[in-house]
Motif scaffolding. Structure first.
Motif, mmCIF file in Angstrom:
data_model
loop_
_atom_site.group_PDB
_atom_site.id
_atom_site.type_symbol
_atom_site.label_atom_id
_atom_site.label_comp_id
_atom_site.label_asym_id
_atom_site.label_seq_id
_atom_site.Cartn_x
_atom_site.Cartn_y
_atom_site.Cartn_z
ATOM 1 N N LEU A 51 0.827 -1.213 0.000
ATOM 2 C CA LEU A 51 0.000 0.000 0.000
ATOM 3 C C LEU A 51 0.860 1.261 0.000
ATOM 4 N N MET A 52 1.999 1.204 0.684
ATOM 5 C CA MET A 52 2.899 2.356 0.677
ATOM 6 C C MET A 52 3.455 2.584 -0.734
ATOM 7 N N LEU A 53 3.820 1.522 -1.424
ATOM 8 C CA LEU A 53 4.322 1.666 -2.797
ATOM 9 C C LEU A 53 3.238 2.175 -3.738
ATOM 10 N N VAL A 54 2.019 1.705 -3.551
ATOM 11 C CA VAL A 54 0.905 2.224 -4.363
ATOM 12 C C VAL A 54 0.710 3.709 -4.088
ATOM 13 N N SER A 55 0.848 4.113 -2.830
ATOM 14 C CA SER A 55 0.731 5.529 -2.482
ATOM 15 C C SER A 55 1.813 6.360 -3.166
ATOM 16 N N LEU A 56 3.023 5.826 -3.225
ATOM 17 C CA LEU A 56 4.109 6.550 -3.876
ATOM 18 C C LEU A 56 3.899 6.665 -5.385
ATOM 19 N N ILE A 57 3.207 5.693 -5.964
ATOM 20 C CA ILE A 57 2.963 5.700 -7.409
ATOM 21 C C ILE A 57 1.724 6.513 -7.767
ATOM 22 N N ALA A 58 0.719 6.495 -6.895
ATOM 23 C CA ALA A 58 -0.549 7.177 -7.179
ATOM 24 C C ALA A 58 -0.320 8.671 -7.353
ATOM 25 N N ALA A 59 -0.965 9.221 -8.369
ATOM 26 C CA ALA A 59 -0.714 10.616 -8.716
ATOM 27 C C ALA A 59 -1.783 11.577 -8.208
ATOM 28 N N GLY A 60 -2.931 11.077 -7.788
ATOM 29 C CA GLY A 60 -4.015 11.991 -7.436
ATOM 30 C C GLY A 60 -4.325 12.037 -5.959
ATOM 31 N N TRP A 61 -5.044 13.081 -5.603
ATOM 32 C CA TRP A 61 -5.481 13.281 -4.227
ATOM 33 C C TRP A 61 -6.388 12.149 -3.770
ATOM 34 N N ILE A 62 -7.304 11.750 -4.633
ATOM 35 C CA ILE A 62 -8.288 10.729 -4.271
ATOM 36 C C ILE A 62 -7.592 9.418 -3.925
ATOM 37 N N GLY A 63 -6.582 9.049 -4.711
ATOM 38 C CA GLY A 63 -5.846 7.816 -4.447
ATOM 39 C C GLY A 63 -5.193 7.841 -3.078
ATOM 40 N N GLN A 64 -4.603 8.965 -2.709
ATOM 41 C CA GLN A 64 -3.950 9.081 -1.398
ATOM 42 C C GLN A 64 -4.970 8.957 -0.267
ATOM 43 N N ILE A 65 -6.097 9.598 -0.431
ATOM 44 C CA ILE A 65 -7.132 9.560 0.610
ATOM 45 C C ILE A 65 -7.700 8.150 0.738
ATOM 46 N N VAL A 66 -7.922 7.482 -0.394
ATOM 47 C CA VAL A 66 -8.452 6.117 -0.362
ATOM 48 C C VAL A 66 -7.460 5.179 0.326
ATOM 49 N N ILE A 67 -6.189 5.292 -0.008
ATOM 50 C CA ILE A 67 -5.175 4.428 0.610
ATOM 51 C C ILE A 67 -5.084 4.707 2.108
ATOM 52 N N LEU A 68 -5.101 5.971 2.492
ATOM 53 C CA LEU A 68 -5.050 6.326 3.909
ATOM 54 C C LEU A 68 -6.244 5.742 4.662
ATOM 55 N N MET A 69 -7.437 5.872 4.107
ATOM 56 C CA MET A 69 -8.631 5.332 4.751
ATOM 57 C C MET A 69 -8.577 3.801 4.809
ATOM 58 N N LEU A 70 -8.052 3.165 3.762
ATOM 59 C CA LEU A 70 -7.937 1.713 3.743
ATOM 60 C C LEU A 70 -6.985 1.230 4.841
ATOM 61 N N VAL A 71 -5.852 1.889 4.973
ATOM 62 C CA VAL A 71 -4.894 1.502 6.016
ATOM 63 C C VAL A 71 -5.503 1.714 7.404
ATOM 64 N N LEU A 72 -6.188 2.825 7.606
ATOM 65 C CA LEU A 72 -6.823 3.066 8.902
ATOM 66 C C LEU A 72 -7.890 2.013 9.196
ATOM 67 N N CYS A 73 -8.656 1.617 8.177
ATOM 68 C CA CYS A 73 -9.664 0.563 8.368
ATOM 69 C C CYS A 73 -9.003 -0.772 8.707
ATOM 70 N N LEU A 74 -7.896 -1.080 8.047
ATOM 71 C CA LEU A 74 -7.195 -2.333 8.336
ATOM 72 C C LEU A 74 -6.644 -2.339 9.764
ATOM 73 N N VAL A 75 -6.018 -1.244 10.152
ATOM 74 C CA VAL A 75 -5.384 -1.189 11.473
ATOM 75 C C VAL A 75 -6.423 -1.120 12.582
ATOM 76 N N LEU A 76 -7.367 -0.197 12.447
ATOM 77 C CA LEU A 76 -8.347 -0.004 13.518
ATOM 78 C C LEU A 76 -9.483 -1.015 13.469
ATOM 79 N N GLY A 77 -9.893 -1.405 12.265
ATOM 80 C CA GLY A 77 -11.033 -2.309 12.130
ATOM 81 C C GLY A 77 -10.649 -3.773 12.126
ATOM 82 N N ALA A 78 -9.857 -4.176 11.157
ATOM 83 C CA ALA A 78 -9.526 -5.595 11.016
ATOM 84 C C ALA A 78 -8.570 -6.078 12.108
#
Length: 152
Positions: free
Chosen positions: A28-55
């Motif tokens: 996910l960190m590598l995808v974040s480094l490759i992603a070019a848009g704001w939306i991609g960064q926000i989606v990855i951040l929310m996904l990581v937070l869901c994995l850490v806090l939720g799963a």
């Protein structure tokens, strides 16, 4: 460090293989480094937070405690990127002039800050879900020499 170790030892993902968690969070960190848009960064951040806090069910206070210093550093760096300093020489003013950067630089600085926060949260997610001993065993199986040979 004790809070990170405690979180790593007591979360729901404790029994998952370290390689699996490393693949998820570093991927996910590598995808974040490759992603070019704001939306991609926000989606990855929310996904990581869901994995850490939720799963993984890491306590929010543990995540907050682990992220406060890196986030402060990133926010301070982003604020500095949003400031411009130039030398003005004129009839009245001779010396440095501090101002706010232009819109393009403000956007670039904010995006860099968001990308940095996203990448750091990925690494913190790995640290909060995987004990350090598991990570060391994983890299030793991949060819890293034992620590006793490194320090001689």
């Amino acid at each position: 460090m004790r809070a990170i170790d405690r979180a790593a030892q007591t979360n729901r993902w404790r029994r998952r293989p370290a390689a699996e968690k490393a693949l998820i969070f570093i991927g996910l960190m590598l995808v974040s480094l490759i992603a070019a848009g704001w939306i991609g960064q926000i989606v990855i951040l929310m996904l990581v937070l869901c994995l850490v806090l939720g799963a993984a069910r890491v306590a929010p206070r543990d995540l907050r405690a682990a992220a406060v210093v890196p986030a402060g550093f990133i926010l301070a760096g982003t604020a500095v990127q949003m400031i411009t300093l130039h030398w003005a020489g004129g009839p009245e003013v001779v010396g440095p002039v501090v101002g706010i950067a232009g819109p393009e630089m403000l956007s670039a600085a904010a995006f860099t800050g968001l990308r940095s926060i996203t990448c750091v949260v990925c690494l913190i997610g790995l640290a909060l879900t995987t004990p350090l001993t598991s990570l060391l065993q994983m890299v030793q199986r991949r060819g890293l020499p034992p620590t006793s040979r490194i320090w001689r």
